[in-house]
Design a protein around this motif. Structure first.
Motif, PDB file in Angstrom:
ATOM      1  N   ILE A 247      -1.945  -1.925  -4.872  1.00 35.01           N
ATOM      2  CA  ILE A 247      -2.240  -2.050  -3.442  1.00 35.01           C
ATOM      3  C   ILE A 247      -1.360  -1.116  -2.619  1.00 35.01           C
ATOM      4  N   VAL A 248      -0.087  -1.034  -2.976  1.00 39.74           N
ATOM      5  CA  VAL A 248       0.820  -0.105  -2.283  1.00 39.74           C
ATOM      6  C   VAL A 248       0.307   1.318  -2.418  1.00 39.74           C
ATOM      7  N   GLU A 249      -0.143   1.672  -3.627  1.00 39.39           N
ATOM      8  CA  GLU A 249      -0.652   3.019  -3.865  1.00 39.39           C
ATOM      9  C   GLU A 249      -1.917   3.278  -3.049  1.00 39.39           C
ATOM     10  N   LEU A 250      -2.814   2.297  -2.983  1.00 40.43           N
ATOM     11  CA  LEU A 250      -4.046   2.465  -2.213  1.00 40.43           C
ATOM     12  C   LEU A 250      -3.745   2.646  -0.729  1.00 40.43           C
ATOM     13  N   LEU A 251      -2.856   1.829  -0.183  1.00 43.81           N
ATOM     14  CA  LEU A 251      -2.506   1.958   1.236  1.00 43.81           C
ATOM     15  C   LEU A 251      -1.832   3.301   1.508  1.00 43.81           C
ATOM     16  N   THR A 252      -1.033   3.767   0.565  1.00 44.60           N
ATOM     17  CA  THR A 252      -0.401   5.088   0.706  1.00 44.60           C
ATOM     18  C   THR A 252      -1.459   6.178   0.771  1.00 44.60           C
ATOM     19  N   GLN A 253      -2.467   6.087  -0.089  1.00 45.24           N
ATOM     20  CA  GLN A 253      -3.543   7.082  -0.109  1.00 45.24           C
ATOM     21  C   GLN A 253      -4.357   7.040   1.179  1.00 45.24           C
ATOM     22  N   LEU A 254      -4.626   5.837   1.677  1.00 48.55           N
ATOM     23  CA  LEU A 254      -5.370   5.724   2.936  1.00 48.55           C
ATOM     24  C   LEU A 254      -4.608   6.363   4.085  1.00 48.55           C
ATOM     25  N   ARG A 255      -3.312   6.155   4.108  1.00 49.21           N
ATOM     26  CA  ARG A 255      -2.490   6.763   5.162  1.00 49.21           C
ATOM     27  C   ARG A 255      -2.437   8.283   5.015  1.00 49.21           C
ATOM     28  N   GLN A 256      -2.420   8.754   3.771  1.00 48.31           N
ATOM     29  CA  GLN A 256      -2.404  10.201   3.546  1.00 48.31           C
ATOM     30  C   GLN A 256      -3.725  10.835   3.971  1.00 48.31           C
ATOM     31  N   VAL A 257      -4.833  10.165   3.649  1.00 48.41           N
ATOM     32  CA  VAL A 257      -6.150  10.666   4.065  1.00 48.41           C
ATOM     33  C   VAL A 257      -6.231  10.757   5.584  1.00 48.41           C
ATOM     34  N   ARG A 258      -5.748   9.716   6.257  1.00 53.27           N
ATOM     35  CA  ARG A 258      -5.780   9.729   7.725  1.00 53.27           C
ATOM     36  C   ARG A 258      -4.923  10.859   8.275  1.00 53.27           C
ATOM     37  N   ALA A 259      -3.719  11.045   7.698  1.00 54.58           N
ATOM     38  CA  ALA A 259      -2.827  12.109   8.157  1.00 54.58           C
ATOM     39  C   ALA A 259      -3.454  13.482   7.925  1.00 54.58           C
TER      40      ALA A 259
END
Length: 269
Positions: A247-259
């Motif tokens: 879950i931490v990894e998924l949220l990190t990826q979502l934040r990276q995609v947004r950035a």
């Protein structure tokens, strides 16, 4: 002494230390912090910079200092050559090589008729310790978890029932702060198959003759739960150790995609 000689790691000093520990009956015991492997050149070549690995806390309660240390250590590269080496000896080897408290939950294994002497046949190189443990433990229905400042070796079934609750601040991913935003994010986490989840059934609101349903209840079955709390801009998730890691990894990826998307938009203006 015969078991210890079966190690073919290439460093006699490390082999002798494992042999001494086995003679002393230290099977599946945590490694004291002050004891170092005798052969320093047997340490993994690629060290991990703790500052580079440390990420901003994405959940509450935060990891303890020891838990952070263990998580960083699990990313360090390792190597091993186990030609039919007993599981207990293999874990002692990793424990001393990385100076980590790796403990086999012997009773958990006994409940599933798995012996600490089950032979491990593996040759590993250029793998993180995390992936090396998975490579060794997965075929015999075992896994590892970080719990109580230790790396515990246990059965997959036992680990599946070791749920921890975390609060994930996700207001930055739910910009409108509407209940729908949080529900969409919660559904994305559940649908990503990051763990087992309890199913939900609608709860009928008494007196609502129009057939409407109120908040959902969790069915009494094995699995984690996730609740949206827009008032605190967060998700409350109860899940296993490995599911939380995903879950931490998924949220990190979502934040990276947004950035990345925001960066692209800014450049196009």
């Amino acid at each position: 002494m015969k078991n210890a000689r079966r190690f073919k790691h290439g460093k006699n000093a490390t082999v002798m230390m494992v042999a001494c520990l086995l003679t002393a009956g230290w099977l599946a015991q945590p490694v004291p912090a002050e004891e170092k492997p005798a052969a320093q050149d047997a340490q993994p070549n690629q060290a991990v910079n703790a500052k580079e690995q440390s990420k901003k806390q994405m959940f509450y309660p935060a990891l303890t200092k020891r838990e952070e240390k263990l998580e960083v250590a699990l990313q360090v590269d390792t190597e091993a050559n186990f030609p039919e080496i007993p599981l207990a000896e293999a874990m002692i080897y990793f424990s001393h090589l990385h100076n980590l408290p790796i403990v086999i939950q012997k009773k958990d294994l006994e409940n599933y008729d798995i012996s600490v002497d089950v032979p491990i046949n593996a040759k590993l190189k250029d793998l993180s310790l995390k992936n090396a443990l998975i490579q060794i433990l997965d075929p015999i229905d075992l896994t590892y978890v970080v719990d109580r400042d230790l790396i515990l070796i246990t059965t997959k079934d036992k680990a599946a029932n070791m749920l921890k609750t975390r609060v994930y601040p996700v207001g930055d991913l739910c910009r409108s702060h509407s209940e729908n935003d949080y529900q969409v994010l919660a559904d994305a986490i559940r649908n990503a198959t990051l763990g087992d989840w309890k199913s939900k059934t609608p709860r009928v609101v008494p007196g609502n003759f129009g057939g409407g349903a109120g908040p959902q209840n969790y069915v009494n079955e094995q699995g984690g739960t996730i609740s949206e709390v827009p008032e605190s801009q967060s998700l409350v998730i109860s899940q296993t150790y490995h599911a939380h890691q995903a879950i931490v990894e998924l949220l990190t990826q979502l934040r990276q995609v947004r950035a990345d998307q925001q960066g692209t938009t800014a450049k196009d203006l």
